[in-house]
Structure formats: C-alpha cells, structure tokens
Design an enzyme around this catalytic site. Structure first.
Site: not given
Ligand code: NAP
Length: 488
Positions: A231, A268
């Site tokens: 997601e 989100c």
């Molecule tokens: P994120 O930076 O993508 O982090 C999510 C998880 O993925 C973290 O544990 C992160 O670890 C890991 N991760 C990120 N990039 C990675 C990579 N290249 N390789 C391996 N692991 C990786 O996102 P966030 O800041 O937590 O959340 C914000 C985003 O989530 C926004 O875009 C929001 O719209 C979206 N969101 C979507 C939904 C939905 O239901 N669609 C719900 C809530 C949030 P690290 O922090 O160590 O990188």
C-alpha cells in the site's frame, strides 16, 4: 523480545506450523485477547506514541479505536470461517450434463501462506503498525508475522510487540509475532535480509512508493519469489463542479482545509490536489483556503528525515516555477525543532500541472495544490495516475450536475480504489465493502484491499482436494454440498 532476523524467521516458521492448524475459535480467542490487553494498556501506549510522533491525543484516539476494532473484526471473521469460501463439486458420472473433463469429486478451500513480514508506515503507528490491519488479517488467516520496527516510532513499536508477546504466550502460541529492531532509516540491510529470508512467505508493506517498489524488487529477486502487498502513496484528487463551488465556497474550503491539515498532512488519504474552474465564487474559496492554511499553527512532523523530505519537495515545486505559492515557507519556522513545518498552498493551471511531474507526485505532509481548469469538461484531460481515492463535489439534486457526475465517474473510476461523493477522503470505515488500495502506484496489487475482511485473502492461497476421503479433508470441505456456496 528484540530478535535477530534469522531467529525471528525460524521462530515464526515454527509458530506457523501450529497456528495454521489452530481452530477458528482459538484464533478468534487470541485476537480478542490481544484487543483486550491493548485496551488495558491504552493510556500508557497513547502517551508514549503522542510523545514519540508529535501527533495529538485527539488524532491518535480514533486510530487506537481502529486498531482494536480491526483486531476484533478479524476475530469475528476467523470464528465464522466463511472467508475460506469453500467450494464443493461432488463426483459426476461420465456424460453428466455440464460435465467438462473427468467427473472427479473436487473441493477447494484456502490455506495460509506461511510467515508474513510486516512493514508498517510512519504515520499510523497503531492502524498500520505492529498490531495494525496487516498483522491482524495475517493472524486471522493462520499466518505468523515478523514485524520490522519503524524507525519513526521504535518505543511505541516495542511496547506493542511486548504486549503481543505476553498475550500470545498466555494463550500457548509463543512467537506468533516476532519483532525485529531497526532504528536507522538509512540502513536498508535489515529489510533486504528479512524479505530475502527463505522462511518468509509473503510481505505486507505500507509506506512510500519508492519503499514499496524496493521491497517488491527484493521479493521478486529471491530464489523463491513471494507475493508483496504494498500500500503506497496517493495524491487523492478532489474535483469540484462550478455549481457545487458556487453553492458553498467557504464551507468547502473549511472542510478541505481540516482534512488537509489533520495529523500534519501525514495521511495517505489526504487531499493533495483540488481541481476547480474559474467560477463566480471560486475566488472566495481560494481566499478562505489560503486564510485557513496560513492561520494553521506550525507543527512537528513525525521525524526529522520526514520533515526534510517534505521541505525538499516544497523546494522542488518552487524551483519548477510551475505553481505559485499562496501560503507556506520551505524552511523550518524560526525557533522551532528540526521537524517543524508550516502548511503550504500552491496554485497552478491544468496545463502546467499536466506538464510538470513534480506537481503530480505525492508530497507527504501539509501541502495542497489547487489546479484551475479552463472549463469543467477539461477534467477529462487531467493526467491522473492510480490513487487510493477520488472525490467529487457536485450538486446531485440538479439534473445537469448529475449528468456531469455520471460522465466524471465513467471517465475516472478506473483511477481509484474508492470514489467519494461530496466528502473528504480522510477517514476510513473498516467494513466489508471498503476498498483501501487501488491502481498503481497507490498499490502494487489492484485486485486487493488492505482494509476490511477481504484483506485476509491476501495471506492465503487456494488448494484443491480431488477424490479425497472426508476424514482427510479440512473440516470446511467434509460435507458434500452446493458448489461454491460459502459455509460457516
Ligand atoms: P517509507 O519511508 O516507505 O517507510 C516504510 C517502511 O519501509 C519503513 O520500515 C522503511 O524503513 C521501509 N523502507 C522504505 N524504503 C525502503 C527501501 N528502499 N528498502 C527497504 N526498506 C525500505 O514510508 P513512511 O514514511 O513510513 O510512510 C509514509 C508513506 O506511506 C506515504 O507515502 C504515505 O502515503 C504512505 N502510506 C500509505 C498508506 C496506504 O494505505 N496506502 C497508509 C499509510 C501511509 P526505513 O525507514 O528504514 O527506510
């Protein structure tokens, strides 16, 4: 409680071996016990989370209700058992009407995939966290889980994992949930090792588009590829017909600004772009929206790196020169922390929005772009990609606006998981009809939802039994019966 990846995955595999055979009642009892235990520790967990994330209690309280409500909903779903949608095709003699191929007795049900790795998002530490929807649905399906800590809220995550462990041990299912520590957002080695581990059978990811794509690539590159349900981000477009705009310009501005500003824009489903036409009262709408956004207090985002990401997006929009800044500033306000921001309002034309990719990407934080279209019918040329939601404000009591709405839905429904009439996209009901997902890039699996009972099916695969005696069949397949009729 904090375990190495190797240990966590091996423990999760052993836990799955017994949990997948646990009765529906046992699964339901464990999920309800988790919800009850959390409610008993609510005050402490809410306080810790508010401190760690800078989200307000009144913002976290509904999220808490969603987390425990979702655990209880999946307890009910697990108990009833009809989610397996068992299907029975009894044996047929050769030449029977409608028979295609040999007339074997064939029966189908769903079985859990195995240990699921769960990556929660920064912005919903409860609803998409350690015991959020992915964990609850995976446990209900008969999978064990390994949760990767989110570096934006490690203390909250560890407390939740401790509670889960205590409850699972009490109910004789130790290691149903393992928790892998990870405090450094720059280090992706842990994610790589977890998704690559041979014991992991599926991944639930909630987060950014680049993060989801990176995890999906790792899962595909394995010797045994596994499914990833990611997601991801969304800009949640909102369209306002001229008639709806002229009826209530200020009310619309208030409703939308509340939705944009809640939780410092870190949702989100936050409206990221609003399409309007130049109508009689659209200036009043813009004026009020700018006023509300300028007057909103500066606030701390979830983490310094999330704040830096937001400000760098604001600078990129400014440097594109494709939108005018109506409210906000791309620097931390004076005398504040390194995660404090002001909300931003940008304005542009449809041509510029279509021609400028940086305007069309998700800005995770308190920002919105108003796009002025030359005329209402120009909405058909808006370069929309896949979204979680799409909102339309129209006067459906008016024949002409109703016709506009019909054309609009015909044109754009393929671009979103949830269509909203005369309302804002923030606020997600947890129920059977909800779709929280959508076309890429909102989700990598447009055939699924992350919210509601149907989310459980992501963690299963169908298995078929041919000419198998009843005593060897799973209980839901033991009676002969009508084909494809779900049974409790
Ligand atoms: P994120 O930076 O993508 O982090 C999510 C998880 O993925 C973290 O544990 C992160 O670890 C890991 N991760 C990120 N990039 C990675 C990579 N290249 N390789 C391996 N692991 C990786 O996102 P966030 O800041 O937590 O959340 C914000 C985003 O989530 C926004 O875009 C929001 O719209 C979206 N969101 C979507 C939904 C939905 O239901 N669609 C719900 C809530 C949030 P690290 O922090 O160590 O990188």
């Amino acid at each position: 409680m904090l375990t190495s990846i190797q240990e966590a995955c091996e423990q999760a595999h052993l836990a799955w071996e017994t949990w997948r055979a646990a009765s529906s009642k046992d699964r339901a009892r464990t999920l309800r016990a988790l919800a009850e235990d959390l409610d008993a520790h609510r005050a402490h967990l809410l306080e810790m989370c508010a401190q760690e994330t800078s989200l307000f209690h009144e913002e976290l309280t509904p999220e808490w209700a969603r987390m425990v409500g979702t655990l209880r909903m999946f307890a009910d779903v697990a108990e009833v058992g009809s989610w397996r949608t068992p299907s029975v095709d009894p044996a047929l003699p050769p030449g029977a009407p409608g028979l295609v191929g040999p007339g074997h007795d064939v029966r189908r049900t769903l079985m859990p995939l195995g240990p699921v790795a769960v990556f929660g998002a920064s912005n919903f530490p409860f609803a998409y966290g350690v015991l959020g929807g992915d964990t609850a649905s995976a446990l209900a399906a008969g999978c064990s889980v390994v949760v990767k800590e989110h570096p934006a809220h490690p203390r909250t995550g560890r407390l939740l994992a401790e509670r889960a462990r205590a409850v699972c041990e009490r109910w004789s299912h130790p290691n149903l949930l393992s928790y892998v520590a990870h405090e450094d957002p720059a280090n992706h080695a842990i994610a790589q090792a977890l998704v690559s581990h041979p014991r992991i059978a599926a991944v639930g990811f909630t987060g950014s588009i680049p993060g989801g794509l990176a995890i999906d690539r790792i899962a595909r590159a394995r010797e045994t590829p596994i499914p990833v349900f990611a997601e991801m981000g969304s800009i949640n477009p909102v369209f306002i017909t001229p008639r709806a705009m002229d009826a209530h310009p200020e009310r619309l501005a208030d409703q939308l600004s509340d939705s944009i500003l809640m939780r410092v824009g870190q949702q989100c489903t936050r409206p990221g772009v609003i399409f309007v036409t130049d109508s009689t009262h659209s200036p009043a709408f813009l004026h009020r929206l700018a006023q509300r956004i300028k007057a909103s207090p500066v606030r701390d985002m979830l983490a310094p790196w999330i704040c830096e990401g937001f400000l760098s997006r604001m600078r990129a929009i400014k440097e594109s020169k494709a939108a005018s800044l109506e409210a906000g500033s791309d620097a931390n306000p004076p005398r504040t922390t390194s995660r404090t921001v002001r909300a931003h309002l940008w304005c542009t034309t449809l041509d510029r929005w279509n021609a400028t990719p940086v305007l069309r990407e998700e800005c995770f934080g308190p920002s919105v772009i108003v796009v002025v279209m030359p005329a209402w019918d120009a909405h058909t040329s808006a370069a929309l990609s896949g979204n979680l939601t799409l909102s339309l404000f129209a006067d459906t009591s008016d024949e002409k606006d109703l016709a506009r709405a019909r054309t609009f839905l015909h044109h754009h429904t393929a671009k979103a998981g949830r269509i909203i009439m005369n309302g804002v996209p923030t606020g997600v009901r947890v129920c059977a009809s909800m779709v929280h997902g959508g076309p890429f890039p909102a989700c990598n699996r447009p055939d699924t939802t992350a919210v509601g009972p149907a989310a459980l099916a992501r963690w299963c695969r169908p298995v078929c039994y041919q000419n198998t005696p009843p005593e060897l069949l799973p209980s839901e397949l033991q009676q002969s019966g009508a084909t494809t009729k779900p049974r409790a």
